[in-house]
Design a protein around this motif. Sequence first.
Motif, PDB file in Angstrom:
ATOM      1  N   SER A 150      21.073  41.103  24.764  1.00  0.00           N
ATOM      2  CA  SER A 150      22.401  40.518  24.596  1.00  0.00           C
ATOM      3  C   SER A 150      22.490  39.875  23.226  1.00  0.00           C
ATOM      4  CB  SER A 150      22.686  39.479  25.694  1.00  0.00           C
ATOM      5  OG  SER A 150      21.763  38.410  25.616  1.00  0.00           O
ATOM      6  N   GLY A 151      23.709  39.540  22.834  1.00  0.00           N
ATOM      7  CA  GLY A 151      23.908  38.816  21.596  1.00  0.00           C
ATOM      8  C   GLY A 151      24.425  39.632  20.431  1.00  0.00           C
ATOM      9  N   GLY A 152      24.567  40.924  20.622  1.00  0.00           N
ATOM     10  CA  GLY A 152      25.100  41.737  19.539  1.00  0.00           C
ATOM     11  C   GLY A 152      26.578  41.489  19.314  1.00  0.00           C
TER      12      GLY A 152
ATOM     13  N   ARG B 167      22.018  35.959  16.939  1.00  0.00           N
ATOM     14  CA  ARG B 167      20.781  35.759  17.690  1.00  0.00           C
ATOM     15  C   ARG B 167      20.782  36.697  18.886  1.00  0.00           C
ATOM     16  NH1 ARG B 167      16.921  31.788  17.764  1.00  0.00           N
ATOM     17  NH2 ARG B 167      15.740  31.477  19.708  1.00  0.00           N
ATOM     18  N   LEU B 168      19.844  37.613  18.892  1.00  0.00           N
ATOM     19  CA  LEU B 168      19.692  38.541  20.001  1.00  0.00           C
ATOM     20  C   LEU B 168      18.692  37.987  20.999  1.00  0.00           C
ATOM     21  CD1 LEU B 168      19.435  41.966  18.124  1.00  0.00           C
ATOM     22  CD2 LEU B 168      21.474  40.677  18.787  1.00  0.00           C
TER      23      LEU B 168
ATOM     24  N   MET C 246      18.621  36.502  13.510  1.00  0.00           N
ATOM     25  CA  MET C 246      18.908  37.339  12.343  1.00  0.00           C
ATOM     26  C   MET C 246      19.829  36.596  11.401  1.00  0.00           C
ATOM     27  SD  MET C 246      19.380  41.037  14.213  1.00  0.00           S
ATOM     28  CE  MET C 246      20.995  40.640  14.838  1.00  0.00           C
ATOM     29  N   ASN C 247      19.344  36.293  10.222  1.00  0.00           N
ATOM     30  CA  ASN C 247      20.110  35.584   9.209  1.00  0.00           C
ATOM     31  C   ASN C 247      20.350  36.480   7.997  1.00  0.00           C
ATOM     32  OD1 ASN C 247      19.986  33.231  10.830  1.00  0.00           O
ATOM     33  ND2 ASN C 247      18.072  32.594   9.858  1.00  0.00           N
ATOM     34  N   SER C 248      21.290  36.069   7.182  1.00  0.00           N
ATOM     35  CA  SER C 248      21.605  36.801   5.935  1.00  0.00           C
ATOM     36  C   SER C 248      21.777  38.290   6.214  1.00  0.00           C
ATOM     37  CB  SER C 248      20.492  36.586   4.913  1.00  0.00           C
ATOM     38  OG  SER C 248      20.306  35.216   4.636  1.00  0.00           O
ATOM     39  N   LEU C 249      22.572  38.584   7.206  1.00  0.00           N
ATOM     40  CA  LEU C 249      22.734  39.975   7.621  1.00  0.00           C
ATOM     41  C   LEU C 249      23.402  40.809   6.535  1.00  0.00           C
ATOM     42  CD1 LEU C 249      23.569  39.311  11.332  1.00  0.00           C
ATOM     43  CD2 LEU C 249      21.755  40.824  10.538  1.00  0.00           C
ATOM     44  N   LYS C 250      22.985  42.068   6.487  1.00  0.00           N
ATOM     45  CA  LYS C 250      23.485  43.013   5.500  1.00  0.00           C
ATOM     46  C   LYS C 250      24.124  44.205   6.219  1.00  0.00           C
ATOM     47  CE  LYS C 250      19.499  41.966   2.551  1.00  0.00           C
ATOM     48  NZ  LYS C 250      18.334  42.540   1.826  1.00  0.00           N
ATOM     49  N   PRO C 251      25.014  44.904   5.580  1.00  0.00           N
ATOM     50  CA  PRO C 251      25.602  46.092   6.213  1.00  0.00           C
ATOM     51  C   PRO C 251      24.547  47.082   6.693  1.00  0.00           C
ATOM     52  CG  PRO C 251      26.879  45.495   4.297  1.00  0.00           C
ATOM     53  CD  PRO C 251      25.682  44.595   4.299  1.00  0.00           C
ATOM     54  N   GLU C 252      23.448  47.177   5.982  1.00  0.00           N
ATOM     55  CA  GLU C 252      22.392  48.104   6.385  1.00  0.00           C
ATOM     56  C   GLU C 252      21.629  47.658   7.630  1.00  0.00           C
ATOM     57  OE1 GLU C 252      22.874  46.782   3.341  1.00  0.00           O
ATOM     58  OE2 GLU C 252      20.952  46.366   2.335  1.00  0.00           O
ATOM     59  N   ASP C 253      21.918  46.465   8.127  1.00  0.00           N
ATOM     60  CA  ASP C 253      21.332  46.031   9.392  1.00  0.00           C
ATOM     61  C   ASP C 253      22.122  46.552  10.589  1.00  0.00           C
ATOM     62  OD1 ASP C 253      20.719  42.871   7.829  1.00  0.00           O
ATOM     63  OD2 ASP C 253      19.233  44.439   8.258  1.00  0.00           O
ATOM     64  N   THR C 254      23.252  47.181  10.329  1.00  0.00           N
ATOM     65  CA  THR C 254      24.063  47.730  11.406  1.00  0.00           C
ATOM     66  C   THR C 254      23.291  48.781  12.185  1.00  0.00           C
ATOM     67  OG1 THR C 254      26.144  47.313  10.254  1.00  0.00           O
ATOM     68  CG2 THR C 254      26.157  49.053  11.919  1.00  0.00           C
TER      69      THR C 254
END
Length: 128
Positions: A7-9, A19-20, A83-91
Amino acid sequence: EVQLVESGGGLVQPGGSLRLSCATSGFTFDDYSIGWFRQAPGKEREGVSCISRSDGSTYYSDAVKGRFTISSDNAKNTVSLQMNSLKPEDTANYYCAIVPKTSDLGCVQGHYYGMDYWGEGTLVTVSS
């Protein structure tokens, strides 16, 4: 019956945080190492992070090192991924998976094959 429920997405802007959580049941929590994996459309599943029950060590892929943190709540049989400082490539779809701690070498090296049980996944989308 082993159950892993992520959960958490959700949708988050670049630079944001999520936070997952992976809620687990049906097995002895201390006997299994737990990893987080992700799969983006058209790409192979890859290891993100793993927490080893054999020696307490943690693994992070180079792509997330310094931004993601794995943690375990033994009282709740839950593993989280901050998950911090998320980037588009984390999709990607993010999955948790478990493997007996006696066989967790693949997990701590970021390999998805060899993991015994998988959750259904939770989608993380990083976009403005």
